[in-house]
Design a protein around this motif. Sequence first.
Motif, PDB file in Angstrom:
ATOM      1  N   ALA A   9       6.239  10.058  -4.153  1.00  0.00           N
ATOM      2  CA  ALA A   9       7.290  10.490  -3.225  1.00  0.00           C
ATOM      3  C   ALA A   9       6.814  11.659  -2.376  1.00  0.00           C
ATOM      4  N   ARG A  10       6.065  12.593  -2.993  1.00  0.00           N
ATOM      5  CA  ARG A  10       5.576  13.757  -2.258  1.00  0.00           C
ATOM      6  C   ARG A  10       4.525  13.338  -1.238  1.00  0.00           C
ATOM      7  N   GLU A  11       3.640  12.419  -1.617  1.00  0.00           N
ATOM      8  CA  GLU A  11       2.625  11.946  -0.679  1.00  0.00           C
ATOM      9  C   GLU A  11       3.272  11.228   0.493  1.00  0.00           C
ATOM     10  N   LYS A  50      -5.842   6.232  -1.227  1.00  0.00           N
ATOM     11  CA  LYS A  50      -4.946   5.137  -1.624  1.00  0.00           C
ATOM     12  C   LYS A  50      -4.745   4.122  -0.505  1.00  0.00           C
ATOM     13  N   LEU A  51      -4.725   4.604   0.739  1.00  0.00           N
ATOM     14  CA  LEU A  51      -4.492   3.706   1.863  1.00  0.00           C
ATOM     15  C   LEU A  51      -5.790   3.133   2.435  1.00  0.00           C
ATOM     16  N   GLY A  52      -6.930   3.647   1.959  1.00  0.00           N
ATOM     17  CA  GLY A  52      -8.208   3.126   2.435  1.00  0.00           C
ATOM     18  C   GLY A  52      -8.516   3.530   3.853  1.00  0.00           C
ATOM     19  N   ALA A 104       0.832  -1.204   0.000  1.00  0.00           N
ATOM     20  CA  ALA A 104       0.000   0.000   0.000  1.00  0.00           C
ATOM     21  C   ALA A 104       0.865   1.252   0.000  1.00  0.00           C
ATOM     22  N   TRP A 105       1.953   1.220   0.765  1.00  0.00           N
ATOM     23  CA  TRP A 105       2.843   2.389   0.840  1.00  0.00           C
ATOM     24  C   TRP A 105       3.405   2.749  -0.530  1.00  0.00           C
ATOM     25  N   THR A 106       3.673   1.759  -1.349  1.00  0.00           N
ATOM     26  CA  THR A 106       4.257   2.026  -2.662  1.00  0.00           C
ATOM     27  C   THR A 106       3.259   2.667  -3.623  1.00  0.00           C
ATOM     28  N   LEU A 107       1.985   2.683  -3.264  1.00  0.00           N
ATOM     29  CA  LEU A 107       0.999   3.368  -4.084  1.00  0.00           C
ATOM     30  C   LEU A 107       1.148   4.883  -4.000  1.00  0.00           C
TER      31      LEU A 107
END
Length: 249
Positions: A192-194, A231-233, A186-189
């Motif tokens: 870099a700025r996020e 993205k992380l739900g 999930a982190w890779t979704l």
Amino acid sequence: MYLTGTEQHALRGVFALLAEDDHGEQEIRERLGRALLDLLHADQFASFVWDAGSGNFDARVALHMDPANLDRYAQWHQHHDPITFVLQSRRRATRVTEVMPQRELMRTPFFNDFLARDGLHWGMNLHAFEGGRALGDLRIWRRKCRGDFGDHEKALLDLIEPAFAGALQRAQRAAASAAAVPAPAAWTLLSAREQEVARCVREGLTDKEIARRLAVGVPTVRTYLRRIFDKLGIERRSALAGWAVPPAR
């Protein structure tokens, strides 16, 4: 307190809902809102969570209200709201007319440019807290023709408040527990700025502090946060703060 048979049946349903442990915060507030419209003979419902870090009411849920009008509330009206912070300070069910006479409210831009657009006329709020931390609120409104809420409706809402607060606390603990599990996929979704913004939230920085650190505007930070949540739900900063964020490289 006398309850009609219909009210007893409705309250049993409300307490059964709030006793369930398989719902997220947003679903709890939405399902409770639908039940309250029937129980309190109301027309519109909204619910937000006060985020002290950003200085905003976020995570909205609304029934029978125009999303575009609610967007205007998020962008402008909540910062020029003459009643909600007073209602919030009461920490119990309170009619809007207890903190501002109806005629005075009807002369405000908040009423004419926001409330009246969706037919909101008579209001009642309940803001639930855990100590000094806001858990979520219940904003129930009626159209003008129905008349104001009374002491009976206030007592019904106060009766529900402990179960409402408890349900939100359990849902938050469940979300934090799930978020604490490392989720590298999930982190890779995140861009870099996020990822930078997420780490700032983990540090406890406010939106303004994040904006200064990253040399961007506050609206840009909030855009990043919405994308991160999607993205992380997750739904709130507290869930992001509990996420297992990998260290910066």
